[in-house]
Design an enzyme around this catalytic site. Structure first.
Site, PDB file in Angstrom:
ATOM      1  N   ASP A   8     -22.214  -4.211 -36.794  1.00  0.00           N
ATOM      2  CA  ASP A   8     -22.391  -3.606 -38.118  1.00  0.00           C
ATOM      3  C   ASP A   8     -23.733  -2.900 -38.291  1.00  0.00           C
ATOM      4  OD1 ASP A   8     -19.938  -4.411 -39.092  1.00  0.00           O
ATOM      5  OD2 ASP A   8     -20.684  -6.276 -39.955  1.00  0.00           O
ATOM      6  N   LYS A  30     -16.455  -6.880 -32.840  1.00  0.00           N
ATOM      7  CA  LYS A  30     -15.712  -6.353 -33.980  1.00  0.00           C
ATOM      8  C   LYS A  30     -16.227  -4.960 -34.345  1.00  0.00           C
ATOM      9  CE  LYS A  30     -16.140  -7.657 -38.510  1.00  0.00           C
ATOM     10  NZ  LYS A  30     -15.952  -6.523 -39.423  1.00  0.00           N
ATOM     11  N   ASP A  59     -11.300  -3.562 -36.719  1.00  0.00           N
ATOM     12  CA  ASP A  59     -11.156  -4.089 -38.086  1.00  0.00           C
ATOM     13  C   ASP A  59     -10.987  -2.928 -39.070  1.00  0.00           C
ATOM     14  OD1 ASP A  59     -11.341  -5.667 -40.370  1.00  0.00           O
ATOM     15  OD2 ASP A  59     -13.515  -5.893 -40.243  1.00  0.00           O
ATOM     16  N   LEU A  60      -9.785  -2.328 -39.091  1.00  0.00           N
ATOM     17  CA  LEU A  60      -9.560  -1.170 -39.969  1.00  0.00           C
ATOM     18  C   LEU A  60      -8.708  -1.518 -41.185  1.00  0.00           C
ATOM     19  CD1 LEU A  60      -8.935   1.717 -37.369  1.00  0.00           C
ATOM     20  CD2 LEU A  60     -11.092   0.941 -38.352  1.00  0.00           C
ATOM     21  N   LYS A  61      -8.150  -2.711 -41.218  1.00  0.00           N
ATOM     22  CA  LYS A  61      -7.383  -3.203 -42.383  1.00  0.00           C
ATOM     23  C   LYS A  61      -6.383  -2.163 -42.904  1.00  0.00           C
ATOM     24  CE  LYS A  61     -11.140  -6.220 -44.036  1.00  0.00           C
ATOM     25  NZ  LYS A  61     -12.301  -5.794 -43.226  1.00  0.00           N
ATOM     26  N   TYR A  63      -3.409  -0.236 -44.616  1.00  0.00           N
ATOM     27  CA  TYR A  63      -2.615  -0.430 -45.834  1.00  0.00           C
ATOM     28  C   TYR A  63      -1.989   0.907 -46.194  1.00  0.00           C
ATOM     29  CZ  TYR A  63      -1.391  -1.841 -50.595  1.00  0.00           C
ATOM     30  OH  TYR A  63      -0.715  -2.141 -51.746  1.00  0.00           O
ATOM     31  N   ASP A  64      -0.662   0.993 -46.075  1.00  0.00           N
ATOM     32  CA  ASP A  64       0.029   2.245 -46.396  1.00  0.00           C
ATOM     33  C   ASP A  64       1.521   1.955 -46.455  1.00  0.00           C
ATOM     34  OD1 ASP A  64       0.687   5.090 -46.562  1.00  0.00           O
ATOM     35  OD2 ASP A  64      -1.297   5.448 -45.724  1.00  0.00           O
ATOM     36  N   ASN A  67       6.224   3.061 -42.594  1.00  0.00           N
ATOM     37  CA  ASN A  67       6.313   3.963 -41.445  1.00  0.00           C
ATOM     38  C   ASN A  67       4.935   4.478 -41.022  1.00  0.00           C
ATOM     39  OD1 ASN A  67       8.055   5.440 -39.555  1.00  0.00           O
ATOM     40  ND2 ASN A  67       7.157   7.216 -40.579  1.00  0.00           N
ATOM     41  N   THR A  68       4.098   4.779 -41.989  1.00  0.00           N
ATOM     42  CA  THR A  68       2.745   5.264 -41.680  1.00  0.00           C
ATOM     43  C   THR A  68       1.934   4.158 -40.998  1.00  0.00           C
ATOM     44  OG1 THR A  68       2.876   6.714 -43.590  1.00  0.00           O
ATOM     45  CG2 THR A  68       0.680   6.317 -42.712  1.00  0.00           C
ATOM     46  N   THR A 118     -12.380 -11.304 -49.565  1.00  0.00           N
ATOM     47  CA  THR A 118     -13.284 -12.308 -50.135  1.00  0.00           C
ATOM     48  C   THR A 118     -14.146 -11.746 -51.272  1.00  0.00           C
ATOM     49  OG1 THR A 118     -14.689 -11.862 -48.245  1.00  0.00           O
ATOM     50  CG2 THR A 118     -13.460 -13.917 -48.207  1.00  0.00           C
ATOM     51  N   ARG A 178     -22.416 -18.888 -40.817  1.00  0.00           N
ATOM     52  CA  ARG A 178     -23.855 -18.977 -40.578  1.00  0.00           C
ATOM     53  C   ARG A 178     -24.017 -20.141 -39.604  1.00  0.00           C
ATOM     54  NH1 ARG A 178     -23.251 -14.753 -41.729  1.00  0.00           N
ATOM     55  NH2 ARG A 178     -24.019 -13.511 -43.467  1.00  0.00           N
ATOM     56  N   GLN A 187     -22.872 -13.079 -48.558  1.00  0.00           N
ATOM     57  CA  GLN A 187     -21.698 -13.948 -48.439  1.00  0.00           C
ATOM     58  C   GLN A 187     -21.824 -15.109 -49.419  1.00  0.00           C
ATOM     59  OE1 GLN A 187     -19.149 -13.176 -46.747  1.00  0.00           O
ATOM     60  NE2 GLN A 187     -19.627 -12.302 -44.752  1.00  0.00           N
ATOM     61  N   GLY A 207     -22.167 -11.682 -37.830  1.00  0.00           N
ATOM     62  CA  GLY A 207     -22.881 -10.414 -37.804  1.00  0.00           C
ATOM     63  C   GLY A 207     -24.374 -10.618 -37.895  1.00  0.00           C
ATOM     64  N   ARG A 208     -24.872 -10.628 -39.131  1.00  0.00           N
ATOM     65  CA  ARG A 208     -26.321 -10.653 -39.353  1.00  0.00           C
ATOM     66  C   ARG A 208     -27.093 -11.754 -38.638  1.00  0.00           C
ATOM     67  NH1 ARG A 208     -25.368  -9.408 -45.589  1.00  0.00           N
ATOM     68  NH2 ARG A 208     -23.401 -10.343 -44.922  1.00  0.00           N
TER      69      ARG A 208
HETATM   70  O1  C5P Z   1     -23.207 -10.299 -41.300  1.00  0.00           O
HETATM   71  P1  C5P Z   1     -22.037 -11.207 -41.515  1.00  0.00           P
HETATM   72  O2  C5P Z   1     -21.964 -12.328 -40.506  1.00  0.00           O
HETATM   73  O3  C5P Z   1     -21.910 -11.682 -42.931  1.00  0.00           O
HETATM   74  O4  C5P Z   1     -20.791 -10.244 -41.205  1.00  0.00           O
HETATM   75  C1  C5P Z   1     -19.457 -10.619 -41.363  1.00  0.00           C
HETATM   76  C2  C5P Z   1     -18.556  -9.492 -40.971  1.00  0.00           C
HETATM   77  O5  C5P Z   1     -17.212  -9.864 -41.312  1.00  0.00           O
HETATM   78  C3  C5P Z   1     -18.807  -8.159 -41.668  1.00  0.00           C
HETATM   79  O6  C5P Z   1     -18.428  -7.120 -40.759  1.00  0.00           O
HETATM   80  C4  C5P Z   1     -17.881  -8.180 -42.860  1.00  0.00           C
HETATM   81  O7  C5P Z   1     -17.487  -6.921 -43.300  1.00  0.00           O
HETATM   82  C5  C5P Z   1     -16.678  -8.924 -42.244  1.00  0.00           C
HETATM   83  N1  C5P Z   1     -15.777  -9.575 -43.208  1.00  0.00           N
HETATM   84  C6  C5P Z   1     -16.216 -10.522 -44.122  1.00  0.00           C
HETATM   85  N2  C5P Z   1     -15.319 -11.116 -44.977  1.00  0.00           N
HETATM   86  C7  C5P Z   1     -14.026 -10.772 -44.942  1.00  0.00           C
HETATM   87  C8  C5P Z   1     -13.562  -9.842 -44.015  1.00  0.00           C
HETATM   88  C9  C5P Z   1     -14.483  -9.246 -43.153  1.00  0.00           C
HETATM   89  O8  C5P Z   1     -17.390 -10.847 -44.140  1.00  0.00           O
HETATM   90  N3  C5P Z   1     -13.168 -11.373 -45.745  1.00  0.00           N
END
Ligand code: C5P
Length: 227
Positions: A8, A30, A59-61, A63-64, A67-68, A118, A178, A187, A207-208
């Site tokens: 990210d 991801k 991770d493109l989620k 939604y359409d 068929n698309t 979330t 975490r 979060q 991520g972070r």
């Molecule tokens: O930095 P952090 O560990 O919070 O990153 C979590 C990753 O998971 C981010 O890419 C965030 O967009 C993704 N994510 C999330 N909660 C969701 C779905 C995806 O935090 N419900």
């Protein structure tokens, strides 16, 4: 349990640098909307060139209309990623059609359903769905399971219940981790490695706590030894 590292960072160069730094570990990466829109398929190829064993979660989620979504799923499968996701709220027909279309592939990516984002609180969720978050998350998981998807994206705190309602083999991928109680950032409901394990999470997304650390490699190693 597997570790999925969220790429990210704000630029492609920084994401590539991070991937190179942690290339020797057995991990998933991801790739989200921002990176994919900016850096495209070539970015995924470059990650594979860094280590061909990297598993990629796109991770493109989606939604359409059904068929698309099936068309898009087919194109994603052609890219050669190992996992991607779609919204369960797109409906049973859309999920069925996506899975049907992927049958033509000898080796298809895993498909996960996003249950409830979330970012919703109960009030804003009810405004759209006229139901509680918990009810809908459970129902979307059952729908996804019946449609033949491989699992769901959910919070750690929903993972165990979802497995009870579906199957122990139905994958739960849980962000908001975490690992050792680091800073929450934006979060709200976070969990550490121990809680993720107790709740039977199959994939943790981090991520972070990794990319903001002065030594990402050391953190990844520490997480992997504690999985
Ligand atoms: O930095 P952090 O560990 O919070 O990153 C979590 C990753 O998971 C981010 O890419 C965030 O967009 C993704 N994510 C999330 N909660 C969701 C779905 C995806 O935090 N419900």
């Amino acid at each position: 349990m597997k570790l999925c590292v969220a790429l990210d960072l704000p630029t492609k160069d920084e994401n590539i640098k991070l991937a190179r730094n942690i290339k020797d570990f057995d991990i998933w990466l991801k790739v989200g909307l921002r990176s994919y829109i900016r850096d495209g398929k070539e970015f995924i190829q470059e990650l594979k060139e860094i280590n061909s064993n990297f598993n990629i979660f796109l991770d493109l989620k989606l939604y359409d209309i059904p068929n698309t979504m099936a068309d898009a799923a087919e194109e994603i499968a052609k890219i050669g990623v190992e996992m991607f996701n779609i919204h369960a709220s797109a409906g049973k027909e859309a999920m069925n059609m996506v899975m049907q279309r992927l049958k033509t592939f000898e080796k298809r990516p895993l498909v996960l359903a996003v249950t409830v984002l979330t970012s919703f609180d109960e009030k804003s969720f009810k405004y759209i769905y006229n139901d509680s978050i918990e009810n809908k998350a459970n129902q979307f998981s059952i729908d996804a399971y019946k449609a033949g998807l491989d699992g769901v994206v959910c919070s750690v705190f929903e993972s165990k219940k979802i497995k009870e309602l579906t199957s122990k083999d139905f994958i739960t991928l849980t962000p908001g981790i975490r690992p050792f109680g680091e800073d929450k950032g934006d979060q709200k409901r976070v969990a550490d490695l121990k809680i993720a394990k107790e709740n039977l999470s199959d994939f943790i997304v981090v991520g972070r706590p990794i990319y903001k650390s002065s030594n990402p490699k050391e953190i990844v190693e520490k997480i992997l030894t504690n999985l």
